[in-house]
Design a protein around this motif. Structure first.
Motif, PDB file in Angstrom:
ATOM      1  N   VAL A 159       7.289  -4.853 -14.947  1.00  0.00           N
ATOM      2  CA  VAL A 159       6.505  -3.638 -15.143  1.00  0.00           C
ATOM      3  C   VAL A 159       5.530  -3.512 -13.979  1.00  0.00           C
ATOM      4  O   VAL A 159       4.757  -4.428 -13.712  1.00  0.00           O
ATOM      5  N   VAL A 160       5.580  -2.371 -13.266  1.00  0.00           N
ATOM      6  CA  VAL A 160       4.656  -2.089 -12.170  1.00  0.00           C
ATOM      7  C   VAL A 160       3.787  -0.917 -12.612  1.00  0.00           C
ATOM      8  O   VAL A 160       4.291   0.167 -12.888  1.00  0.00           O
ATOM      9  N   GLU A 161       2.472  -1.155 -12.719  1.00  0.00           N
ATOM     10  CA  GLU A 161       1.530  -0.118 -13.154  1.00  0.00           C
ATOM     11  C   GLU A 161       0.536   0.139 -12.037  1.00  0.00           C
ATOM     12  O   GLU A 161      -0.102  -0.789 -11.540  1.00  0.00           O
ATOM     13  N   ASP A 162       0.409   1.413 -11.651  1.00  0.00           N
ATOM     14  CA  ASP A 162      -0.543   1.799 -10.609  1.00  0.00           C
ATOM     15  C   ASP A 162      -1.655   2.628 -11.209  1.00  0.00           C
ATOM     16  O   ASP A 162      -1.430   3.461 -12.088  1.00  0.00           O
ATOM     17  N   SER A 163      -2.862   2.413 -10.714  1.00  0.00           N
ATOM     18  CA  SER A 163      -4.030   3.171 -11.146  1.00  0.00           C
ATOM     19  C   SER A 163      -4.806   3.539  -9.888  1.00  0.00           C
ATOM     20  O   SER A 163      -5.144   2.662  -9.088  1.00  0.00           O
ATOM     21  N   ILE A 164      -5.065   4.832  -9.714  1.00  0.00           N
ATOM     22  CA  ILE A 164      -5.807   5.267  -8.528  1.00  0.00           C
ATOM     23  C   ILE A 164      -6.820   6.326  -8.933  1.00  0.00           C
ATOM     24  O   ILE A 164      -6.523   7.206  -9.742  1.00  0.00           O
ATOM     25  N   ARG A 165      -8.048   6.211  -8.401  1.00  0.00           N
ATOM     26  CA  ARG A 165      -9.111   7.198  -8.635  1.00  0.00           C
ATOM     27  C   ARG A 165      -9.526   7.764  -7.290  1.00  0.00           C
ATOM     28  O   ARG A 165      -9.785   7.013  -6.343  1.00  0.00           O
ATOM     29  N   VAL A 166      -9.614   9.106  -7.225  1.00  0.00           N
ATOM     30  CA  VAL A 166     -10.007   9.771  -5.983  1.00  0.00           C
ATOM     31  C   VAL A 166     -11.178  10.716  -6.260  1.00  0.00           C
ATOM     32  O   VAL A 166     -11.390  11.142  -7.389  1.00  0.00           O
ATOM     33  N   ARG A 167     -11.949  11.053  -5.202  1.00  0.00           N
ATOM     34  CA  ARG A 167     -13.126  11.917  -5.354  1.00  0.00           C
ATOM     35  C   ARG A 167     -12.771  13.362  -5.692  1.00  0.00           C
ATOM     36  O   ARG A 167     -13.524  14.040  -6.357  1.00  0.00           O
ATOM     37  N   ARG A 168     -11.634  13.844  -5.184  1.00  0.00           N
ATOM     38  CA  ARG A 168     -11.242  15.245  -5.384  1.00  0.00           C
ATOM     39  C   ARG A 168      -9.735  15.306  -5.624  1.00  0.00           C
ATOM     40  O   ARG A 168      -9.017  14.356  -5.273  1.00  0.00           O
ATOM     41  N   PRO A 169      -9.228  16.404  -6.198  1.00  0.00           N
ATOM     42  CA  PRO A 169      -7.776  16.509  -6.433  1.00  0.00           C
ATOM     43  C   PRO A 169      -6.994  16.390  -5.123  1.00  0.00           C
ATOM     44  O   PRO A 169      -7.372  16.975  -4.108  1.00  0.00           O
ATOM     45  N   GLN A 170      -5.919  15.607  -5.167  1.00  0.00           N
ATOM     46  CA  GLN A 170      -5.073  15.397  -4.005  1.00  0.00           C
ATOM     47  C   GLN A 170      -3.649  15.152  -4.464  1.00  0.00           C
ATOM     48  O   GLN A 170      -3.409  14.921  -5.644  1.00  0.00           O
ATOM     49  N   ARG A 171      -2.734  15.171  -3.524  1.00  0.00           N
ATOM     50  CA  ARG A 171      -1.331  14.878  -3.829  1.00  0.00           C
ATOM     51  C   ARG A 171      -1.133  13.355  -3.761  1.00  0.00           C
ATOM     52  O   ARG A 171      -1.240  12.754  -2.706  1.00  0.00           O
ATOM     53  N   ILE A 172      -0.848  12.766  -4.912  1.00  0.00           N
ATOM     54  CA  ILE A 172      -0.657  11.322  -5.017  1.00  0.00           C
ATOM     55  C   ILE A 172       0.813  11.083  -5.347  1.00  0.00           C
ATOM     56  O   ILE A 172       1.401  11.822  -6.134  1.00  0.00           O
ATOM     57  N   ALA A 173       1.418  10.069  -4.771  1.00  0.00           N
ATOM     58  CA  ALA A 173       2.821   9.766  -5.086  1.00  0.00           C
ATOM     59  C   ALA A 173       3.045   8.260  -5.078  1.00  0.00           C
ATOM     60  O   ALA A 173       2.499   7.552  -4.242  1.00  0.00           O
ATOM     61  N   ALA A 174       3.830   7.810  -6.031  1.00  0.00           N
ATOM     62  CA  ALA A 174       4.289   6.421  -6.031  1.00  0.00           C
ATOM     63  C   ALA A 174       5.674   6.437  -5.397  1.00  0.00           C
ATOM     64  O   ALA A 174       6.536   7.204  -5.815  1.00  0.00           O
ATOM     65  N   ARG A 175       5.878   5.633  -4.375  1.00  0.00           N
ATOM     66  CA  ARG A 175       7.163   5.582  -3.663  1.00  0.00           C
ATOM     67  C   ARG A 175       7.825   4.243  -3.912  1.00  0.00           C
ATOM     68  O   ARG A 175       7.187   3.203  -3.775  1.00  0.00           O
ATOM     69  N   PHE A 176       9.117   4.291  -4.237  1.00  0.00           N
ATOM     70  CA  PHE A 176       9.898   3.074  -4.415  1.00  0.00           C
ATOM     71  C   PHE A 176      11.118   3.188  -3.522  1.00  0.00           C
ATOM     72  O   PHE A 176      11.979   4.020  -3.749  1.00  0.00           O
ATOM     73  N   GLN A 177      11.156   2.388  -2.480  1.00  0.00           N
ATOM     74  CA  GLN A 177      12.224   2.425  -1.487  1.00  0.00           C
ATOM     75  C   GLN A 177      13.304   1.425  -1.888  1.00  0.00           C
ATOM     76  O   GLN A 177      13.058   0.233  -1.964  1.00  0.00           O
ATOM     77  N   CYS A 178      14.514   1.924  -2.167  1.00  0.00           N
ATOM     78  CA  CYS A 178      15.621   1.072  -2.598  1.00  0.00           C
ATOM     79  C   CYS A 178      16.385   0.544  -1.384  1.00  0.00           C
ATOM     80  O   CYS A 178      16.569   1.256  -0.399  1.00  0.00           O
ATOM     81  N   PRO A 200       8.299   5.020   6.144  1.00  0.00           N
ATOM     82  CA  PRO A 200       8.086   4.890   4.710  1.00  0.00           C
ATOM     83  C   PRO A 200       9.008   3.885   4.042  1.00  0.00           C
ATOM     84  O   PRO A 200       9.656   4.181   3.067  1.00  0.00           O
ATOM     85  N   ILE A 201       9.066   2.693   4.535  1.00  0.00           N
ATOM     86  CA  ILE A 201       9.999   1.715   3.992  1.00  0.00           C
ATOM     87  C   ILE A 201       9.243   0.787   3.053  1.00  0.00           C
ATOM     88  O   ILE A 201       9.413  -0.400   3.076  1.00  0.00           O
ATOM     89  N   GLN A 202       8.369   1.333   2.268  1.00  0.00           N
ATOM     90  CA  GLN A 202       7.526   0.556   1.368  1.00  0.00           C
ATOM     91  C   GLN A 202       7.613   1.110  -0.043  1.00  0.00           C
ATOM     92  O   GLN A 202       8.022   2.234  -0.255  1.00  0.00           O
ATOM     93  N   SER A 203       7.192   0.317  -0.993  1.00  0.00           N
ATOM     94  CA  SER A 203       7.061   0.760  -2.373  1.00  0.00           C
ATOM     95  C   SER A 203       5.565   0.738  -2.673  1.00  0.00           C
ATOM     96  O   SER A 203       5.015  -0.260  -3.109  1.00  0.00           O
ATOM     97  N   VAL A 204       4.900   1.849  -2.355  1.00  0.00           N
ATOM     98  CA  VAL A 204       3.442   1.956  -2.412  1.00  0.00           C
ATOM     99  C   VAL A 204       3.023   3.274  -3.060  1.00  0.00           C
ATOM    100  O   VAL A 204       3.849   4.123  -3.345  1.00  0.00           O
ATOM    101  N   VAL A 205       1.723   3.445  -3.249  1.00  0.00           N
ATOM    102  CA  VAL A 205       1.147   4.709  -3.710  1.00  0.00           C
ATOM    103  C   VAL A 205       0.551   5.387  -2.483  1.00  0.00           C
ATOM    104  O   VAL A 205      -0.224   4.776  -1.743  1.00  0.00           O
ATOM    105  N   THR A 206       0.934   6.665  -2.250  1.00  0.00           N
ATOM    106  CA  THR A 206       0.421   7.392  -1.093  1.00  0.00           C
ATOM    107  C   THR A 206      -0.517   8.512  -1.532  1.00  0.00           C
ATOM    108  O   THR A 206      -0.432   9.013  -2.644  1.00  0.00           O
ATOM    109  N   VAL A 207      -1.411   8.903  -0.623  1.00  0.00           N
ATOM    110  CA  VAL A 207      -2.329  10.026  -0.827  1.00  0.00           C
ATOM    111  C   VAL A 207      -2.029  11.030   0.268  1.00  0.00           C
ATOM    112  O   VAL A 207      -2.076  10.688   1.448  1.00  0.00           O
ATOM    113  N   ASN A 208      -1.668  12.249  -0.124  1.00  0.00           N
ATOM    114  CA  ASN A 208      -1.316  13.316   0.822  1.00  0.00           C
ATOM    115  C   ASN A 208      -0.204  12.878   1.784  1.00  0.00           C
ATOM    116  O   ASN A 208      -0.251  13.147   2.970  1.00  0.00           O
ATOM    117  N   GLY A 209       0.783  12.167   1.285  1.00  0.00           N
ATOM    118  CA  GLY A 209       1.953  11.780   2.074  1.00  0.00           C
ATOM    119  C   GLY A 209       1.807  10.520   2.885  1.00  0.00           C
ATOM    120  O   GLY A 209       2.742  10.050   3.504  1.00  0.00           O
TER     121      GLY A 209
END
Length: 167
Positions: free
Chosen positions: A101-120, A27-36
């Protein structure tokens, strides 16, 4: 390949620089993840060439005297079974006073665990509600403000800031 963002201050990395091929366990990225995780590279070996359909696409880029704005589509970076309908990232550099400014927008079919990760690249210091300072190992720093921090359960783990939220 997955919309990862690298931020540098005076030529020094603040967010960990790495090729954008996020995978669970690396996980050495600054990304948006779905279910980890969720990116199509999960479980694949380093050095594997990404599939063309999984690459992020630049949708627009505009540079003016006041700001630079780039918008990309990262939808193809997610595994099909996660039901990601659309994933976009907008990065805006306001030139004076300098602000990113970093803005993320994500649409999914069903509820899920979404996270924005920023690795320093160094350590992360909490300054107050929704206010953080990212430190590079060489001393440069970046102040990070999370808009509407009460909407997120923000956690810091070994210099990684995670903003999980559910849709």
């Amino acid at each position: 390949a997955d919309g990862g963002v690298s931020i540098l201050v005076k030529g020094v990395s603040i967010t960990a620089p790495a090729p954008s091929q996020y995978r669970r366990g690396f996980p050495i990225q600054s990304v948006v993840t779905v279910n980890g995780g969720g990116h199509y590279m999960d479980g694949r070996v380093l050095g594997v060439r990404p599939k063309e359909e999984g690459l992020s696409r630049m949708l627009s880029f505009r540079d003016t005297a006041r700001k630079t704005v780039a918008v990309g589509d990262n939808t193809g970076a997610y595994r099909e079974e996660l039901g990601v309908l659309r994933s976009r990232r907008r990065v805006t550099l306001v030139k004076l006073p300098p602000e990113l400014v970093v803005e993320d927008s994500i649409r999914v079919r069903r509820p899920q665990r979404i996270a924005a990760r920023f690795q320093c690249a160094g350590r992360i210091e909490k300054l107050g509600a929704g206010r953080y300072r990212f430190h590079a190992t060489s001393g440069e720093r970046l102040d990070v403000f999370v808009h509407a921090p009460d909407r997120y359960r923000i956690g810091i783990r070994q210099s990684q800031m995670v903003l999980p939220y559910s849709y």
